[in-house]
Design a protein around this motif. Sequence first.
Motif, mmCIF file in Angstrom:
data_model
loop_
_atom_site.group_PDB
_atom_site.id
_atom_site.type_symbol
_atom_site.label_atom_id
_atom_site.label_comp_id
_atom_site.label_asym_id
_atom_site.label_seq_id
_atom_site.Cartn_x
_atom_site.Cartn_y
_atom_site.Cartn_z
ATOM 1 N N ALA A 82 4.472 -73.307 -59.130
ATOM 2 C CA ALA A 82 3.760 -74.507 -59.589
ATOM 3 C C ALA A 82 4.792 -75.505 -60.079
ATOM 4 N N GLY A 83 4.658 -76.746 -59.676
ATOM 5 C CA GLY A 83 5.596 -77.771 -60.118
ATOM 6 C C GLY A 83 7.021 -77.398 -59.774
ATOM 7 N N ARG A 84 7.837 -77.281 -60.809
ATOM 8 C CA ARG A 84 9.242 -76.921 -60.580
ATOM 9 C C ARG A 84 9.531 -75.448 -60.887
ATOM 10 N N VAL A 85 8.487 -74.634 -60.992
ATOM 11 C CA VAL A 85 8.617 -73.212 -61.304
ATOM 12 C C VAL A 85 8.659 -72.399 -60.018
ATOM 13 N N TYR A 86 9.678 -71.527 -59.912
ATOM 14 C CA TYR A 86 9.864 -70.668 -58.746
ATOM 15 C C TYR A 86 9.983 -69.224 -59.216
ATOM 16 N N GLY A 87 9.569 -68.309 -58.358
ATOM 17 C CA GLY A 87 9.688 -66.890 -58.671
ATOM 18 C C GLY A 87 9.453 -66.056 -57.437
ATOM 19 N N PRO A 88 9.611 -64.740 -57.558
ATOM 20 C CA PRO A 88 9.376 -63.862 -56.414
ATOM 21 C C PRO A 88 7.912 -63.934 -55.977
ATOM 22 N N PRO A 89 7.633 -63.667 -54.709
ATOM 23 C CA PRO A 89 6.248 -63.739 -54.226
ATOM 24 C C PRO A 89 5.357 -62.656 -54.828
ATOM 25 N N LEU A 90 4.074 -62.942 -54.832
ATOM 26 C CA LEU A 90 3.037 -61.991 -55.238
ATOM 27 C C LEU A 90 3.198 -61.486 -56.662
ATOM 28 N N ALA A 91 3.603 -62.342 -57.552
ATOM 29 C CA ALA A 91 3.740 -62.006 -58.978
ATOM 30 C C ALA A 91 4.609 -60.772 -59.198
ATOM 31 N N LYS A 92 5.624 -60.614 -58.379
ATOM 32 C CA LYS A 92 6.546 -59.495 -58.524
ATOM 33 C C LYS A 92 7.764 -59.916 -59.327
ATOM 34 N N ARG A 93 8.586 -58.945 -59.638
ATOM 35 C CA ARG A 93 9.865 -59.187 -60.295
ATOM 36 C C ARG A 93 10.937 -58.969 -59.250
ATOM 37 N N LEU A 94 11.947 -59.828 -59.220
ATOM 38 C CA LEU A 94 13.056 -59.692 -58.278
ATOM 39 C C LEU A 94 14.249 -59.077 -59.005
ATOM 40 N N VAL A 95 14.698 -57.905 -58.537
ATOM 41 C CA VAL A 95 15.883 -57.263 -59.088
ATOM 42 C C VAL A 95 17.019 -57.525 -58.106
ATOM 43 N N VAL A 96 18.008 -58.299 -58.562
ATOM 44 C CA VAL A 96 19.132 -58.685 -57.716
ATOM 45 C C VAL A 96 20.323 -57.783 -58.042
ATOM 46 N N PHE A 97 20.799 -57.082 -57.013
ATOM 47 C CA PHE A 97 21.962 -56.200 -57.158
ATOM 48 C C PHE A 97 23.198 -56.948 -56.673
ATOM 49 N N LEU A 98 24.105 -57.242 -57.596
ATOM 50 C CA LEU A 98 25.354 -57.946 -57.300
ATOM 51 C C LEU A 98 26.470 -56.914 -57.204
ATOM 52 N N ASP A 99 26.910 -56.624 -55.988
ATOM 53 C CA ASP A 99 27.939 -55.609 -55.794
ATOM 54 C C ASP A 99 29.317 -56.267 -55.791
ATOM 55 N N ASN A 100 30.204 -55.791 -56.630
ATOM 56 C CA ASN A 100 31.585 -56.303 -56.760
ATOM 57 C C ASN A 100 31.627 -57.733 -57.313
ATOM 58 N N VAL A 101 31.123 -57.910 -58.526
ATOM 59 C CA VAL A 101 31.039 -59.261 -59.103
ATOM 60 C C VAL A 101 32.387 -59.925 -59.339
ATOM 61 N N ASN A 102 33.458 -59.165 -59.394
ATOM 62 C CA ASN A 102 34.761 -59.780 -59.645
ATOM 63 C C ASN A 102 35.482 -60.195 -58.365
ATOM 64 N N MET A 103 34.847 -60.044 -57.208
ATOM 65 C CA MET A 103 35.518 -60.337 -55.945
ATOM 66 C C MET A 103 35.574 -61.816 -55.546
ATOM 67 N N PRO A 104 34.601 -62.685 -55.946
ATOM 68 C CA PRO A 104 34.696 -64.084 -55.505
ATOM 69 C C PRO A 104 36.019 -64.734 -55.908
ATOM 70 N N TYR A 105 36.444 -65.645 -55.060
ATOM 71 C CA TYR A 105 37.698 -66.371 -55.218
ATOM 72 C C TYR A 105 37.744 -67.123 -56.548
ATOM 73 N N VAL A 106 38.887 -67.070 -57.215
ATOM 74 C CA VAL A 106 39.109 -67.823 -58.447
ATOM 75 C C VAL A 106 39.787 -69.130 -58.058
ATOM 76 N N ASP A 107 39.155 -70.261 -58.390
ATOM 77 C CA ASP A 107 39.717 -71.566 -57.996
ATOM 78 C C ASP A 107 40.843 -71.993 -58.941
#
Length: 195
Positions: A82-107
């Motif tokens: 609604a409006g500017r509110v976003y979320g996972p479909p069907l009133a679910k919760r989204l669990v995001v697994f970030l594997d190797n968080v220290n790998m992105p390039y350091v600028d």
Amino acid sequence: GSFIVPTLDTVRIGYLVDLLVSRRRPVMLVGNSGVGKTMLLQDRVDSYALNDDSKSLTVNLHHLTDSKNIQTLLEQSVERKAGRVYGPPLAKRLVVFLDNVNMPYVDEAGTQSALALLRQMMDYGILHDRTKLSVKEIHDVQFVATMNPNLGSRRIDPRFAWHFATFAVPLPAKRDLQNIYTTILTNRFQVADVE
């Protein structure tokens, strides 16, 4: 298929991860290569996705991952509510697994843009639309992560890290390794006998 051979450490850590995730707290597992961080968290995230109230997203970070990549993946996993509110479909919760968080390039400024975007989302619950330059409020998204301190940048922004309950995953003990390999080999030879 794949399976996990439980050890005392994986059961303990799995219990703590489940406890924190059920309370919607971010969790990070830190340890060397081969200790089972990724397999343990992937197994837990997959089990949450089997529940009716959860959906999962796995993001394998590497040196080319930037904020735009992360934002695109997150936006593809949520929908407008609604409006500017976003979320996972069907009133679910989204669990995001970030594997190797220290790998992105350091600028040159010493930042990792992917982690800066994730920190912004965790701090304020928002993303900025890159074309309309408007704010998107993101609801019902939770993060779990792994990190190998011997690879990548070796450290991450403390303002990002403080969000997580962080656990060290030790190398398996000799008796655990014997149990793991015995179970794997026994399982493999049983399958071969059936064929």
